[in-house]
Design an enzyme around this catalytic site. Structure first.
Site, PDB file in Angstrom:
ATOM      1  N   ASP A  45      30.880  76.677  45.949  1.00 21.84           N
ATOM      2  CA  ASP A  45      30.795  77.846  46.834  1.00 21.84           C
ATOM      3  C   ASP A  45      31.543  79.017  46.196  1.00 21.84           C
ATOM      4  O   ASP A  45      32.761  78.982  46.068  1.00 21.84           O
ATOM      5  CB  ASP A  45      31.415  77.509  48.200  1.00 21.84           C
ATOM      6  CG  ASP A  45      31.258  78.661  49.186  1.00 21.84           C
ATOM      7  OD1 ASP A  45      30.235  78.692  49.887  1.00 21.84           O
ATOM      8  OD2 ASP A  45      32.146  79.536  49.228  1.00 21.84           O
ATOM      9  N   TYR A  50      34.371  87.337  44.776  1.00 25.71           N
ATOM     10  CA  TYR A  50      35.396  86.498  44.132  1.00 25.71           C
ATOM     11  C   TYR A  50      35.525  86.859  42.647  1.00 25.71           C
ATOM     12  O   TYR A  50      36.456  86.442  41.974  1.00 25.71           O
ATOM     13  CB  TYR A  50      35.098  84.994  44.277  1.00 25.71           C
ATOM     14  CG  TYR A  50      34.980  84.477  45.689  1.00 25.71           C
ATOM     15  CD1 TYR A  50      35.367  85.245  46.786  1.00 25.71           C
ATOM     16  CD2 TYR A  50      34.480  83.196  45.941  1.00 25.71           C
ATOM     17  CE1 TYR A  50      35.239  84.764  48.087  1.00 25.71           C
ATOM     18  CE2 TYR A  50      34.354  82.704  47.227  1.00 25.71           C
ATOM     19  CZ  TYR A  50      34.728  83.495  48.298  1.00 25.71           C
ATOM     20  OH  TYR A  50      34.590  83.006  49.579  1.00 25.71           O
ATOM     21  N   LYS A  75      27.380  84.848  47.694  1.00 18.57           N
ATOM     22  CA  LYS A  75      27.336  85.704  48.899  1.00 18.57           C
ATOM     23  C   LYS A  75      27.196  87.171  48.530  1.00 18.57           C
ATOM     24  O   LYS A  75      27.749  87.619  47.517  1.00 18.57           O
ATOM     25  CB  LYS A  75      28.625  85.505  49.735  1.00 18.57           C
ATOM     26  CG  LYS A  75      28.986  84.040  49.933  1.00 18.57           C
ATOM     27  CD  LYS A  75      30.185  83.830  50.829  1.00 18.57           C
ATOM     28  CE  LYS A  75      30.655  82.384  50.758  1.00 18.57           C
ATOM     29  NZ  LYS A  75      31.631  82.103  49.691  1.00 18.57           N
ATOM     30  N   HIS A 108      28.081  88.087  53.617  1.00 11.55           N
ATOM     31  CA  HIS A 108      29.469  87.624  53.648  1.00 11.55           C
ATOM     32  C   HIS A 108      30.183  87.889  54.985  1.00 11.55           C
ATOM     33  O   HIS A 108      30.874  87.031  55.510  1.00 11.55           O
ATOM     34  CB  HIS A 108      30.234  88.274  52.488  1.00 11.55           C
ATOM     35  CG  HIS A 108      31.363  87.455  51.970  1.00 11.55           C
ATOM     36  ND1 HIS A 108      31.671  87.341  50.634  1.00 11.55           N
ATOM     37  CD2 HIS A 108      32.279  86.693  52.614  1.00 11.55           C
ATOM     38  CE1 HIS A 108      32.719  86.555  50.485  1.00 11.55           C
ATOM     39  NE2 HIS A 108      33.110  86.144  51.673  1.00 11.55           N
TER      40      HIS A 108
HETATM   41  P1  NAD Z   1      41.560  75.961  52.004  1.00  8.79           P
HETATM   42  O1  NAD Z   1      41.811  75.657  53.423  1.00  8.79           O
HETATM   43  O2  NAD Z   1      40.620  75.145  51.190  1.00  8.79           O
HETATM   44  O3  NAD Z   1      42.997  75.999  51.361  1.00  8.79           O
HETATM   45  C1  NAD Z   1      43.207  76.117  50.017  1.00  8.79           C
HETATM   46  C2  NAD Z   1      44.714  75.912  49.801  1.00  8.79           C
HETATM   47  O4  NAD Z   1      45.046  74.567  50.160  1.00  8.79           O
HETATM   48  C3  NAD Z   1      45.033  76.109  48.353  1.00  8.79           C
HETATM   49  O5  NAD Z   1      46.114  77.004  48.283  1.00  8.79           O
HETATM   50  C4  NAD Z   1      45.449  74.751  47.857  1.00  8.79           C
HETATM   51  O6  NAD Z   1      46.610  74.841  47.072  1.00  8.79           O
HETATM   52  C5  NAD Z   1      45.746  73.948  49.091  1.00  8.79           C
HETATM   53  N1  NAD Z   1      45.237  72.561  48.935  1.00  8.79           N
HETATM   54  C6  NAD Z   1      44.016  72.187  48.518  1.00  8.79           C
HETATM   55  N2  NAD Z   1      43.905  70.844  48.507  1.00  8.79           N
HETATM   56  C7  NAD Z   1      45.110  70.360  48.922  1.00  8.79           C
HETATM   57  C8  NAD Z   1      45.618  69.063  49.109  1.00  8.79           C
HETATM   58  N3  NAD Z   1      44.869  67.989  48.872  1.00  8.79           N
HETATM   59  N4  NAD Z   1      46.897  68.924  49.562  1.00  8.79           N
HETATM   60  C9  NAD Z   1      47.659  70.007  49.808  1.00  8.79           C
HETATM   61  N5  NAD Z   1      47.228  71.284  49.651  1.00  8.79           N
HETATM   62  C10 NAD Z   1      45.965  71.452  49.205  1.00  8.79           C
HETATM   63  O7  NAD Z   1      41.165  77.522  51.950  1.00  8.79           O
HETATM   64  P2  NAD Z   1      40.137  78.394  51.157  1.00  8.79           P
HETATM   65  O8  NAD Z   1      40.198  78.212  49.689  1.00  8.79           O
HETATM   66  O9  NAD Z   1      40.355  79.774  51.659  1.00  8.79           O
HETATM   67  O10 NAD Z   1      38.723  77.891  51.709  1.00  8.79           O
HETATM   68  C11 NAD Z   1      37.848  77.039  50.971  1.00  8.79           C
HETATM   69  C12 NAD Z   1      36.667  77.819  50.455  1.00  8.79           C
HETATM   70  O11 NAD Z   1      36.010  78.499  51.530  1.00  8.79           O
HETATM   71  C13 NAD Z   1      37.022  78.958  49.492  1.00  8.79           C
HETATM   72  O12 NAD Z   1      37.386  78.530  48.221  1.00  8.79           O
HETATM   73  C14 NAD Z   1      35.750  79.765  49.545  1.00  8.79           C
HETATM   74  O13 NAD Z   1      34.758  79.153  48.753  1.00  8.79           O
HETATM   75  C15 NAD Z   1      35.407  79.680  51.026  1.00  8.79           C
HETATM   76  N6  NAD Z   1      35.897  80.849  51.798  1.00  8.79           N
HETATM   77  C16 NAD Z   1      34.986  81.653  52.398  1.00  8.79           C
HETATM   78  C17 NAD Z   1      35.382  82.751  53.125  1.00  8.79           C
HETATM   79  C18 NAD Z   1      34.349  83.611  53.790  1.00  8.79           C
HETATM   80  O14 NAD Z   1      34.671  84.680  54.315  1.00  8.79           O
HETATM   81  N7  NAD Z   1      33.093  83.198  53.801  1.00  8.79           N
HETATM   82  C19 NAD Z   1      36.744  83.077  53.264  1.00  8.79           C
HETATM   83  C20 NAD Z   1      37.674  82.237  52.650  1.00  8.79           C
HETATM   84  C21 NAD Z   1      37.247  81.124  51.938  1.00  8.79           C
END
Ligand code: NAD
Length: 278
Positions: A45, A50, A75, A108
């Site tokens: 994704d 990004y 997106k 988005h």
């Molecule tokens: P997430 O909830 O996946 O959190 C990521 C954080 O959690 C990172 O800082 C990482 O260090 C930590 N983490 C990951 N695995 C872990 C584990 N096993 N144990 C402890 N900590 C851990 O948040 P995200 O990255 O914002 O969301 C996932 C994906 O969603 C993004 O990468 C992106 O592709 C998408 N996204 C979309 C939007 C949107 O507006 N459509 C906004 C934000 C994110």
């Protein structure tokens, strides 16, 4: 390990677990996606905003994995919703990704003050019909935005990618999606690490009971609810941990205890609000 797939309203299937690359810097994206593909992820994704589509594309090209085994989402950024900009934007994204088509293309944010999201949706329909995206959907759309785009075009989005984690479950959007055959993709599935989710007793107790980590419990909660999820990490051990979530099942009581984490007053939100981001 086989990741389950879900069927989108286009008839195409999507791996329910993927890898997200929000905030992965451009120069690290190729390495992170290469490692994720090695771990076994096949669903990536990304998004134009990004600024790492080239790194994602480079990793895909080097992997040698057949195109039809991969599921790639990108997106349309908010400043390109008007006029014929979406057509230009998808072509630029495809060029950067080194692909002929994406599996899923999303608007988005609705950015409602601009009032171009429904027009953008009509352009995504053209993009799908031109074969540049197999399936199309939206992100951060609330029921009022979803109602509007369906009323204007008659086309129901395959997914709505929304902020969703135990403290912020957006049940109104879930209800809309259930009623229209739209699948929910949870962004920020681990709450982006912005609140003490892993120490929450409902999560910690289930982790202990199953001999897994709190992150695995939370991802399992998403999967058992039928949400599509793509946690982000640039650490390969965490990529493995987040991929290893198919060897246990949370009980109904454990699911219900995690469901109850949401204060249901919106205070659990960690990202922007769709009505405020313009
Ligand atoms: P997430 O909830 O996946 O959190 C990521 C954080 O959690 C990172 O800082 C990482 O260090 C930590 N983490 C990951 N695995 C872990 C584990 N096993 N144990 C402890 N900590 C851990 O948040 P995200 O990255 O914002 O969301 C996932 C994906 O969603 C993004 O990468 C992106 O592709 C998408 N996204 C979309 C939007 C949107 O507006 N459509 C906004 C934000 C994110």
């Amino acid at each position: 390990m086989t990741v389950p797939t879900l069927t989108l309203n286009s008839g195409h299937t999507i791996p329910q677990l993927g890898f997200g690359v929000f905030l992965v810097p451009a120069d690290e994206a190729e390495k992170a996606v290469t490692e994720a593909l090695e771990v076994g992820y096949r669903h990536i994704d990304t998004a134009a905003i990004y600024r790492n589509e080239e790194g994602v594309g480079a990793a895909i090209a080097k992997s040698g994995i057949a195109r039809d085994e991969l599921f790639i989402t990108t997106k349309l950024w908010n400043d390109r919703q008007a006029g014929d900009e979406p057509n230009a934007a998808i072509r630029e994204s495809l060029e950067k990704l080194g692909l002929d088509y994406v599996d899923l293309y999303l608007t988005h944010w609705p950015t409602p003050q601009k009032d171009t999201y429904s027009h953008a949706w009509s352009k995504l329909i053209e993009i799908r019909d031109a074969g540049l995206a197999r399936s199309i959907g939206v992100s951060n759309h609330l029921p009022e935005h979803l109602d509007r785009i369906v009323a204007d075009t008659g086309v129901v989005p395959a997914v709505d990618q929304i902020e969703l984690h135990p403290a912020y479950q957006q049940r109104d959007v879930q209800e809309w999606a259930d009623g229209h055959g739209t699948l929910i993709e949870s962004w920020g599935p681990l709450g982006q690490g912005k609140y003490p989710l892993f120490e929450n007793p409902a999560v910690a107790t289930a982790a202990e009971a199953h001999g897994v980590t709190p992150a695995q419990v939370v991802l399992r909660w998403h999967l058992q609810h039928g949400f599509i999820v793509f946690p982000k990490s640039t650490k390969v051990e965490r990529m493995r941990e987040n991929f290893d979530v198919f060897g246990f099942d949370l009980t109904e009581a454990e699911l219900a205890a995690i469901d109850a984490i949401d204060p249901q007053d919106g205070s659990g939100r960690v990202g922007a609000h769709p009505l405020e981001l313009n």
